[in-house]
Write a protein that holds these residues in place. Sequence first.
Motif, PDB file in Angstrom:
ATOM      1  N   HIS A 100       0.847  -1.191   0.000  1.00  0.00           N
ATOM      2  CA  HIS A 100       0.000   0.000   0.000  1.00  0.00           C
ATOM      3  C   HIS A 100       0.881   1.238   0.000  1.00  0.00           C
ATOM      4  O   HIS A 100       1.878   1.283   0.701  1.00  0.00           O
ATOM      5  CB  HIS A 100      -0.903   0.020   1.238  1.00  0.00           C
ATOM      6  CG  HIS A 100      -1.989  -1.003   1.175  1.00  0.00           C
ATOM      7  ND1 HIS A 100      -3.218  -0.734   0.647  1.00  0.00           N
ATOM      8  CD2 HIS A 100      -2.017  -2.306   1.529  1.00  0.00           C
ATOM      9  CE1 HIS A 100      -3.960  -1.820   0.701  1.00  0.00           C
ATOM     10  NE2 HIS A 100      -3.252  -2.799   1.239  1.00  0.00           N
ATOM     11  N   ALA A 101       0.502   2.229  -0.790  1.00  0.00           N
ATOM     12  CA  ALA A 101       1.265   3.475  -0.823  1.00  0.00           C
ATOM     13  C   ALA A 101       0.309   4.639  -1.017  1.00  0.00           C
ATOM     14  O   ALA A 101      -0.739   4.502  -1.646  1.00  0.00           O
ATOM     15  CB  ALA A 101       2.278   3.442  -1.963  1.00  0.00           C
ATOM     16  N   ASP A 102       0.680   5.777  -0.458  1.00  0.00           N
ATOM     17  CA  ASP A 102      -0.081   6.997  -0.713  1.00  0.00           C
ATOM     18  C   ASP A 102       0.489   7.608  -1.984  1.00  0.00           C
ATOM     19  O   ASP A 102       1.668   7.914  -2.048  1.00  0.00           O
ATOM     20  CB  ASP A 102       0.061   7.970   0.465  1.00  0.00           C
ATOM     21  CG  ASP A 102      -0.660   7.432   1.692  1.00  0.00           C
ATOM     22  OD1 ASP A 102      -1.784   6.938   1.538  1.00  0.00           O
ATOM     23  OD2 ASP A 102      -0.090   7.495   2.787  1.00  0.00           O
ATOM     24  N   THR A 103      -0.364   7.749  -2.988  1.00  0.00           N
ATOM     25  CA  THR A 103       0.104   8.292  -4.270  1.00  0.00           C
ATOM     26  C   THR A 103      -0.632   9.589  -4.550  1.00  0.00           C
ATOM     27  O   THR A 103      -1.522   9.992  -3.800  1.00  0.00           O
ATOM     28  CB  THR A 103      -0.189   7.308  -5.421  1.00  0.00           C
ATOM     29  OG1 THR A 103      -1.596   7.304  -5.676  1.00  0.00           O
ATOM     30  CG2 THR A 103       0.260   5.899  -5.083  1.00  0.00           C
ATOM     31  N   ALA A 104      -0.273  10.217  -5.662  1.00  0.00           N
ATOM     32  CA  ALA A 104      -0.896  11.481  -6.066  1.00  0.00           C
ATOM     33  C   ALA A 104      -2.408  11.320  -6.266  1.00  0.00           C
ATOM     34  O   ALA A 104      -3.156  12.283  -6.178  1.00  0.00           O
ATOM     35  CB  ALA A 104      -0.251  11.991  -7.343  1.00  0.00           C
ATOM     36  N   GLY A 134      -4.309   9.202  -4.455  1.00  0.00           N
ATOM     37  CA  GLY A 134      -4.888   8.561  -3.280  1.00  0.00           C
ATOM     38  C   GLY A 134      -4.209   7.251  -2.961  1.00  0.00           C
ATOM     39  O   GLY A 134      -3.277   6.849  -3.647  1.00  0.00           O
ATOM     40  N   PRO A 135      -4.679   6.571  -1.889  1.00  0.00           N
ATOM     41  CA  PRO A 135      -4.041   5.308  -1.501  1.00  0.00           C
ATOM     42  C   PRO A 135      -4.251   4.238  -2.572  1.00  0.00           C
ATOM     43  O   PRO A 135      -5.339   4.114  -3.120  1.00  0.00           O
ATOM     44  CB  PRO A 135      -4.738   4.939  -0.196  1.00  0.00           C
ATOM     45  CG  PRO A 135      -5.971   5.757  -0.138  1.00  0.00           C
ATOM     46  CD  PRO A 135      -5.785   6.951  -1.022  1.00  0.00           C
ATOM     47  N   ARG A 136      -3.215   3.548  -2.885  1.00  0.00           N
ATOM     48  CA  ARG A 136      -3.260   2.553  -3.946  1.00  0.00           C
ATOM     49  C   ARG A 136      -2.438   1.333  -3.557  1.00  0.00           C
ATOM     50  O   ARG A 136      -1.503   1.441  -2.761  1.00  0.00           O
ATOM     51  CB  ARG A 136      -2.618   3.112  -5.235  1.00  0.00           C
ATOM     52  CG  ARG A 136      -3.515   4.036  -6.011  1.00  0.00           C
ATOM     53  CD  ARG A 136      -4.462   3.214  -6.855  1.00  0.00           C
ATOM     54  NE  ARG A 136      -5.307   4.040  -7.681  1.00  0.00           N
ATOM     55  CZ  ARG A 136      -5.584   3.791  -8.957  1.00  0.00           C
ATOM     56  NH1 ARG A 136      -5.065   2.752  -9.567  1.00  0.00           N
ATOM     57  NH2 ARG A 136      -6.389   4.563  -9.617  1.00  0.00           N
ATOM     58  N   ALA A 187       1.357   1.841 -10.179  1.00  0.00           N
ATOM     59  CA  ALA A 187       0.162   2.041  -9.343  1.00  0.00           C
ATOM     60  C   ALA A 187      -1.133   1.791 -10.113  1.00  0.00           C
ATOM     61  O   ALA A 187      -2.221   2.066  -9.605  1.00  0.00           O
ATOM     62  CB  ALA A 187       0.158   3.449  -8.750  1.00  0.00           C
TER      63      ALA A 187
END
Length: 159
Positions: free
Chosen positions: A96-100, A102-104, A120
């Motif tokens: 899980h990562a916070d991306t531009a 949203g969480p993906r 992502a």
Amino acid sequence: MNITDKTVALIHYTLKNAGGEVLDSSEGHDPLAYLHGAGNIIAGLESALEGKTAGDKLDVSVEAAQAYGEYDESLVQPIPRAQFGEHHVEVGMQFHADTAIGPRIVTITAIEGDEVVIDANHHLAGEDLNFAVEVVEVRDATEEELDHGHVHGPGGHEH
Ligand code: ZN
């Protein structure tokens, strides 16, 4: 009863990609329960189920854009290996990562020297999907389900 907004539908489904490969199926499990009109399932499938009733069988083709989106090259990017610190990294790992956007859930697709390439995109992005669906049951949603925006009980949320 027909499927419309504020009804709960229970469906059995088999999902295949354009090549005919089975990606997912409810076969051997409880049917999937969803709240119609709440965006619980992908838009193209939800609209095809509008007005259907128990016993109806349908084949629904959903283009990538109406399913999990077109494959977006800009969601593939290299990040420094150092960002993972002492963590082990290998191709195929997901996290899980916070991306531009949203969480993906992102997937490591390559490791090149000091850089780790992450993707992502949803794993079904860019895929045209074919669903074979059978409507098992249609009922009114409860006030609580409408409030929560999802189904309770078998095939839905347990809480
Ligand atoms: Zn709930």
